[in-house]
Design a protein around this motif. Structure first.
Motif, mmCIF file in Angstrom:
data_model
loop_
_atom_site.group_PDB
_atom_site.id
_atom_site.type_symbol
_atom_site.label_atom_id
_atom_site.label_comp_id
_atom_site.label_asym_id
_atom_site.label_seq_id
_atom_site.Cartn_x
_atom_site.Cartn_y
_atom_site.Cartn_z
ATOM 1 N N ASN A 107 37.474 44.596 42.481
ATOM 2 C CA ASN A 107 36.710 43.685 41.627
ATOM 3 C C ASN A 107 35.397 43.231 42.267
ATOM 4 O O ASN A 107 34.335 43.448 41.720
ATOM 5 C CB ASN A 107 37.566 42.460 41.284
ATOM 6 N N THR A 108 35.479 42.598 43.420
ATOM 7 C CA THR A 108 34.293 42.071 44.081
ATOM 8 C C THR A 108 33.870 42.950 45.247
ATOM 9 O O THR A 108 34.652 43.744 45.768
ATOM 10 C CB THR A 108 34.554 40.651 44.612
ATOM 11 N N GLY A 257 29.550 47.727 44.474
ATOM 12 C CA GLY A 257 29.859 46.520 43.726
ATOM 13 C C GLY A 257 28.625 46.066 42.972
ATOM 14 O O GLY A 257 27.796 46.888 42.583
ATOM 15 N N LYS A 258 28.485 44.780 42.779
ATOM 16 C CA LYS A 258 27.325 44.172 42.122
ATOM 17 C C LYS A 258 26.898 44.938 40.869
ATOM 18 O O LYS A 258 27.477 44.760 39.813
ATOM 19 C CB LYS A 258 26.188 44.002 43.123
ATOM 20 N N PRO A 266 32.735 41.478 37.195
ATOM 21 C CA PRO A 266 32.843 42.004 38.560
ATOM 22 C C PRO A 266 33.565 43.356 38.563
ATOM 23 O O PRO A 266 34.683 43.470 38.067
ATOM 24 C CB PRO A 266 33.674 40.948 39.300
ATOM 25 N N SER A 268 34.021 46.613 41.483
ATOM 26 C CA SER A 268 33.682 47.198 42.776
ATOM 27 C C SER A 268 34.555 48.417 43.013
ATOM 28 O O SER A 268 35.543 48.640 42.303
ATOM 29 C CB SER A 268 33.847 46.187 43.918
#
Length: 403
Positions: A107-108, A257-258, A266, A268
Motif C-alpha cells: 500500500n504505502t 509507490g506514490k 495508496p 505500492s
C-alpha cells in the motif's frame, strides 16, 4: 464568516485534533484539477510539489478517476483470501512496463521498503547462505525511505531518528555517491545495497556519474542484491521510467509507490527478479489491502499512461526548461540547483531567507512549494504542467526571493 475566518477555523480544527507531526503551509485546499488547486476562499494556486511526486499525472486525471469510479461501482475489496479480476492483470502489466519478472503489491512506500528488506534478508539466509540473523544491508547517508521503526533505524536525520529506539540492527551506512565505500562495506554477510537513485528528502541529490555502474558491478561480483528505492524518483519523474535508467543500470528489486496510485489511493509494490521475490511463500508476508481491486484498477490505469512514453518525454523536455530557468537564478538568492527532469532541489543563499519563508512568499504569489530541511526548496510539479506554467512559477520564485 469571512474568508480568513473560514481558513483560520479549519486550520484551528486541524491543530486541535490532529497530531502535530507535520508543519503545513497555512492554505486550505478544497478542489484541484491538473496542475492547479483551489483553496476554500476560491483562490487558485499552481501546484509545484505534486504531493512529493504522488501526483505525477496531476490532480484528478480523467483516466485515473474513471478507473477508480468504475471499479468502486463493481467491487472494492476481497482481501487476498480470494482472487479478483484485477490483481493478476495489474501485476502482469506492471512487470511488462518495468521489465521485471514478479510483483509484490503493498500500500504505502514505507511498506514497500519494509517488504524489500524482509525479502532481501530471507533471500540471504535461504539462497546465499548467510548465517541466521547475521544479514547486513548497506544504506547511504542522508537517506529517506520512510518512517517505520526499522527504516528510521538507519536514518541519520535526527528529527526522523531520535527518541524512537531501541533500533533494528543489521544496517551499514556509507557516504552517498561513494562507490569505493560501498565496495569496502561489502562482506560475507551482505544481503543487499538499498539506496535511492536520486535522494529526494536530502534535497534532490544526484550521485556522481559512474556511481551506479560501479555499485552494480560490486553487487554482481559479490552476490549482493541491488535494491533501488524509486518511490519518489520513479515513474517518469526524472524523464525516464526509472531514475536508474539514466545510468543504464538495472536493479534486482525496485520499490515503487506514490505516483503508482495516481494521487487517488495508496498503491505500492516491490518489483524485480522472480528468484528473489520467490522466497516468499503463502503466509510468510501479506497485507489485507495490498493488491486490492481498486488499487489494481487505478494502478493499471497508471501503467497505461506510462506505457505511451508521453509523460517520460514531457518530464525530460520540460525538465530541461525548468532547470535552465532555475539556474538563471544562481547568485540571485539561489546558491545551487540539482536534479533531473521535472525534479529539482534549489539551495537558497545561506545568508538569505529560509526555505519556509520563501515557501510562504511563493504561496502569496499563487504557487505552492515546500522546503526540505532549512534552506532547500524541493520542486516537483505535476508532469501535466505546461511550459508557460513553469515560467509563471519560476517568475514567482524570482519575486519571492526579493521580498
Amino acid at each position: 464568516m469571512s474568508d480568513m475566518q473560514q481558513t483560520a477555523g479549519i486550520i484551528a480544527l486541524d491543530e486541535r485534533w490532529g497530531a502535530h507531526n507535520y508543519h503545513p503551509l497555512p492554505v486550505v485546499i478544497s478542489e484541484a484539477e491538473g496542475a492547479w488547486v483551489t483553496d476554500v476562499d476560491g483562490r487558485r494556486y499552481l501546484d509545484f510539489l505534486s504531493g512529493y511526486s504522488a501526483l505525477n499525472f496531476g490532480h484528478r486525471h480523467p483516466d485515473l478517476v474513471r478507473a477508480a469510479h468504475e471499479q468502486i461501482d463493481r467491487l472494492t475489496l476481497t482481501s487476498r483470501a480470494f482472487h479478483n479480476d484485477q490483481f493478476g492483470a495489474f501485476c502482469a502489466e506492471l512487470a511488462e512496463l518495468t521489465g521485471t519478472e514478479m510483483v509484490l503489491t503493498m500500500n504505502t512506500g514505507a511498506e514497500a521498503v519494509e517488504s524489500a528488506i524482509k525479502v532481501a534478508r530471507k533471500w540471504a539466509y535461504e539462497v546465499k547462505g548467510v548465517a541466521f540473523d547475521a544479514a547486513e544491508i548497506i544504506v547511504a547517508t542522508h537517506n529517506f525511505h520512510g518512517r517505520t521503526t526499522t527504516i528510521v533505524s538507519f536514518s541519520d536525520d535526527p528529527v526522523a531518528h531520535d527518541n524512537y529506539g531501541p533500533f533494528t540492527p543489521g544496517f551499514v551506512t556509507v557516504p552517498y555517491g561513494d562507490a569505493q565505500a560501498v565496495r569496502d562495506a561489502i562482506g560475507p554477510n551482505t544481503a543487499a545495497v538499498l539506496m535511492e537513485p536520486i535522494q529526494g528528502e536530502a534535497g534532490v541529490v544526484v550521485p556522481p556519474a559512474g556511481f551506479w555502474a560501479d555499485v552494480r558491478d560490486a553487487c554482481t561480483e559479490n552476490e549482493v542484491l541491488l535494491i533501488a528505492d524509486e518511490i519518489q524518483s520513479g515513474l517518469a519523474r526524472t524523464g525516464r521510467l526509472f531514475a536508474l535508467d539514466h545510468e543504464g543500470v538495472r536493479a534486482d528489486l525496485y520499490t515503487l509507490g506514490k505516483a503508482l496510485g495516481g494521487g487517488i489511493i495508496p498503491v505500492s509494490a516491490v518489483v524485480g527478479r522472480a528468484d528473489v521475490l520467490g522466497v516468499l511463500r503463502p503466509g510468510s508476508h501479506g497485507s489485507t489491502f495490498g493488491g486490492y481491486p481498486v488499487a489494481c484498477a487505478v494502478g493499471r490505469a497508471v501503467v497505461g499512461l506510462l506505457a505511451t512514453g508521453e509523460f517520460q518525454e514531457r518530464s525530460a523536455d520540460l525538465g530541461r526548461h525548468l532547470h535552465d530557468r532555475l539556474e538563471a537564478l544562481l547568485g540571485q538568492g539561489v546558491a545551487a540547483v540539482r536534479g533531473r527532469g521535472l525534479w529539482a532541489g534549489v539551495d537558497l543563499d545561506p545568508l538569505g531567507r529560509t526555505g519556509r519563508e520563501v515557501s510562504m512568499a511563493l504561496r502569496d504569489e499563487g504557487v505552492l512549494c515546500k522546503e526540505t530541511h532549512e534552506r532547500t526548496l524541493r520542486i516537483a510539479p505535476p508532469l501535466v504542467i505546461t511550459r508557460d506554467e513553469i515560467d509563471h512559477a519560476v517568475d514567482a520564485l524570482e519575486r519571492a526571493l526579493k521580498v
